[in-house]
Design a protein around this motif. Structure first.
Motif, PDB file in Angstrom:
ATOM      1  N   ASN A 139       0.813  -1.225   0.000  1.00  0.00           N
ATOM      2  CA  ASN A 139       0.000   0.000   0.000  1.00  0.00           C
ATOM      3  C   ASN A 139       0.847   1.276   0.000  1.00  0.00           C
ATOM      4  N   GLY A 143       1.268   2.596  -5.706  1.00  0.00           N
ATOM      5  CA  GLY A 143       0.174   1.703  -6.044  1.00  0.00           C
ATOM      6  C   GLY A 143       0.584   0.332  -6.535  1.00  0.00           C
ATOM      7  N   LYS A 145       1.676  -3.617  -6.387  1.00  0.00           N
ATOM      8  CA  LYS A 145       1.354  -4.767  -5.557  1.00  0.00           C
ATOM      9  C   LYS A 145       2.592  -5.652  -5.380  1.00  0.00           C
TER      10      LYS A 145
END
Length: 221
Positions: A139, A143, A145
């Motif tokens: 997070n 942005g 992952k």
């Protein structure tokens, strides 16, 4: 060609190789955006900041300057600088923005061991014998992952922590991969006392390990 922000010889201060004499290659470029990052000068890649490798080696302050360097040039540089360490740590920035296979393979052929320190947000392109440290960034502002493939490839997972939610994030990540044979470290963010106490308590609870950034306590790079 690799965009190199700096190259230096020091002692590895984190994770499994703590205390090992190491040559650090810091690469330029990172879009992940960690708020507590202590190398934010490595984030942007600007053509105007490109310099010859010779200027990069002698710089005495953290800057956004970088040099385009080949794997062969880096190996030659180690000899020219008189480096004695045989362990090479490739960090950033985010080193896995680059294909690190050619560099690591050349280093291995010259008798060096290699280690990558990555956020786990990019596919890891490196030989099997390269030690991979994933310091998962969850997070963050960019942005990105954390990739399951990065967690699966990791030899050690070194998670930065400051509060309980960071422990919860790590537990969720660990559910995505087989942890057998992996070393799990907690690393207090910014050496905060509260974060350190939390990390110690959680290491006891889950039988993990503590990484305390020894180089910062010693006041070295």
């Amino acid at each position: 060609m690799y965009k190199v922000n700096e190259v230096f010889e020091t002692i590895q201060g984190e994770g499994s190789f703590t205390g090992a004499a190491s040559i650090f290659i810091r690469l330029q470029g990172c879009p992940v955006g960690c708020s507590w990052c202590d190398t934010k000068h490595t984030w942007p890649v600007s053509a105007q900041m490109q310099q010859p490798l010779g200027d990069i080696i002698i710089k005495t302050a953290e800057t956004e300057h970088w040099a385009a360097v080949s794997a062969a040039q880096l190996v030659t540089l180690f000899s020219q600088q008189g480096y004695q360490a045989k362990h090479v740590v490739i960090t950033g920035g985010e080193p896995c923005m680059y294909d690190l296979t050619p560099l690591c393979e050349l280093l291995h052929s010259k008798g060096y061991s290699t280690q990558i320190e990555t956020s786990g947000t990019y596919e890891i392109k490196a030989p099997e014998q390269t030690w991979v440290t994933v310091s998962p960034k969850v997070n963050m502002a960019g942005g990105y992952k954390v990739l399951k493939s990065a967690l699966d490839r990791a030899n050690e997972i070194k998670h930065p922590v400051a509060m309980e939610k960071h422990i919860d994030e790590l537990l969720q990540l660990l559910q995505q991969t087989d942890c057998a044979g992996k070393l799990i470290y907690l690393q207090p963010i910014s050496q905060q006392r509260r974060a350190t106490e939390l990390a110690i308590a959680m290491c006891k609870k889950y039988n993990w390990r503590l990484s305390v950034q020894v180089h910062k306590y010693l006041g070295i790079s």
